[in-house]
Design a protein around this motif. Structure first.
Motif, mmCIF file in Angstrom:
data_model
loop_
_atom_site.group_PDB
_atom_site.id
_atom_site.type_symbol
_atom_site.label_atom_id
_atom_site.label_comp_id
_atom_site.label_asym_id
_atom_site.label_seq_id
_atom_site.Cartn_x
_atom_site.Cartn_y
_atom_site.Cartn_z
ATOM 1 N N TYR A 1 0.828 -1.210 -0.027
ATOM 2 C CA TYR A 1 -0.172 -0.015 0.139
ATOM 3 C C TYR A 1 0.848 1.288 0.029
ATOM 4 C CZ TYR A 1 -3.316 -3.673 1.209
ATOM 5 O OH TYR A 1 -4.132 -4.625 0.990
ATOM 6 N N LYS A 2 0.255 2.169 -0.616
ATOM 7 C CA LYS A 2 0.963 3.646 -0.731
ATOM 8 C C LYS A 2 0.446 4.496 0.712
ATOM 9 C CE LYS A 2 0.840 4.253 -5.667
ATOM 10 N NZ LYS A 2 0.476 5.125 -6.613
ATOM 11 N N THR B 1 -1.254 7.766 1.823
ATOM 12 C CA THR B 1 -1.840 8.992 1.000
ATOM 13 C C THR B 1 -2.263 10.083 1.887
ATOM 14 O OG1 THR B 1 -4.243 8.063 1.813
ATOM 15 C CG2 THR B 1 -3.205 6.996 -0.148
ATOM 16 N N SER C 1 -3.442 3.031 1.466
ATOM 17 C CA SER C 1 -4.432 3.209 0.413
ATOM 18 C C SER C 1 -5.018 1.918 0.263
ATOM 19 C CB SER C 1 -3.365 3.195 -0.899
ATOM 20 O OG SER C 1 -2.629 2.227 -1.036
ATOM 21 N N ASN D 1 -6.769 -1.362 -2.315
ATOM 22 C CA ASN D 1 -6.078 -1.072 -3.542
ATOM 23 C C ASN D 1 -6.599 -1.608 -4.496
ATOM 24 O OD1 ASN D 1 -5.015 -3.890 -3.854
ATOM 25 N ND2 ASN D 1 -3.237 -3.128 -2.632
#
Length: 318
Positions: A114-115, A117, A135, A138
């Motif tokens: 995951y990023k 955000t 994130s 996803n």
């Protein structure tokens, strides 16, 4: 010194060869010669020879936050030279129930990549001084019909104790959380969450993926439909909901025009993707520059791909 001498010798021969190609065939032939190297797994194996690839291959990502749900540990890794250095190794608490998150309210911490955000402050004191928003879900989570939201990396209550589990988030001591936030750049960070210690990626896997990406790009550029589609899994889903059949029909309509197409990839990141499917999956994030006479695109290209029998199969694309 012997290695350096060999490298310089090879470089000199390659340079001389490219000059000869340019002299006799022109600049486009030189570009094709270089592109052919990028489609070669042997080239990538040599390029990656002295790089630490156990956590993947990264051109633009600078920080990895690696969470092992089994040991309840969070590692912060910073990219340096040809590998990563460990900045922190902290204890965390995770979701009350074991396993991969699939539904809103199932009290599980997701497994995946995951990023980050956003950073939230001015929270309910229960969540500590700040929270880093992941994130989840996803693109691949959504394709697998997973749902839910609000998976954060947050702190501990400011004024009281709490239970030794969360509703799905990752929580760590407030001092460690603040150090984590101070030591990263949100826009250049990736979170890897696994149910156990992440299986190390290999030079063979990464070189296979990178060379295959350029072969896939070549088929795309040349409107070679059958070769292009051969890189896709029968399980493939596009982010817009197309399955493989619908996607192939869509591309058939595009490719029949045989437009002059230019495609460039930069800032390539190849990330081992922890999952509960017992598959060898990687998430690829890269910047794409796409040009035809009537259309242009500059943005992020995202692939989820599986390695099967020494070849890649694209599972999802966005």
């Amino acid at each position: 010194m012997r290695i350096l001498g060999t490298f310089l010798l090879i470089t000199t021969f390659l340079f001389a060869d490219l000059i000869d190609v340019y002299r006799t065939q022109g600049i486009e032939a030189v570009k094709e010669k270089l592109e052919s190297q990028l489609r070669s797994q042997t080239y990538w194996e040599k390029y990656l020879e002295n790089k630490d690839l156990q956590y993947g291959y990264y051109e633009s990502t600078k920080y990895l936050i690696v969470v092992d749900k089994y040991s309840k540990k969070l590692k912060l890794l910073k990219k340096v030279d040809n590998g990563f250095s460990q900045v922190a190794n902290d204890s965390v608490i995770i979701g009350e129930r074991p396993g991969d998150k699939k539904r809103e309210g199932d009290l599980r911490t997701p497994i995946g990549v995951y990023k980050l955000t956003n950073k939230l402050t001015k929270l309910d004191p229960f969540y500590g001084p700040l929270a880093l928003v992941t994130s989840y879900p996803n693109m691949y989570d959504k394709i697998l019909n997973k749902n839910g939201h609000g998976i954060w990396i947050h702190g501990m209550p400011l004024n009281k104790d709490r239970e030794d589990y969360t509703k799905g988030c990752i929580a760590l001591d407030n001092v460690n959380l603040e150090k984590l936030e101070q030591n990263i750049d949100l826009t250049k960070s990736i979170v890897l969450i696994s149910n156990k210690e992440i299986e190390k990626s290999t030079k063979e896997d990464i070189s296979l993926i990178l060379s295959s990406i350029y072969k896939w790009k070549d088929a795309w550029k040349n409107s070679d439909l059958e070769k292009y589609i051969s890189f896709y899994s029968k399980e493939f889903k596009k982010s817009n909901g197309y399955d493989l059949d619908k996607f192939k029909q869509y591309k058939k309509r595009i490719f029949k025009n045989k437009e002059d197409t230019q495609i460039e990839f930069t800032n390539i990141n190849v990330i081992p993707y922890p999952n509960s499917l017992n598959k060898k999956i990687y998430r690829v994030l890269m910047d794409e520059k796409y040009r035809t006479k009537n259309y242009k695109f500059d943005g992020e290209k995202e692939l989820f791909l599986e390695i099967i029998d020494n070849r890649i199969e694209i599972l999802a694309e966005g």
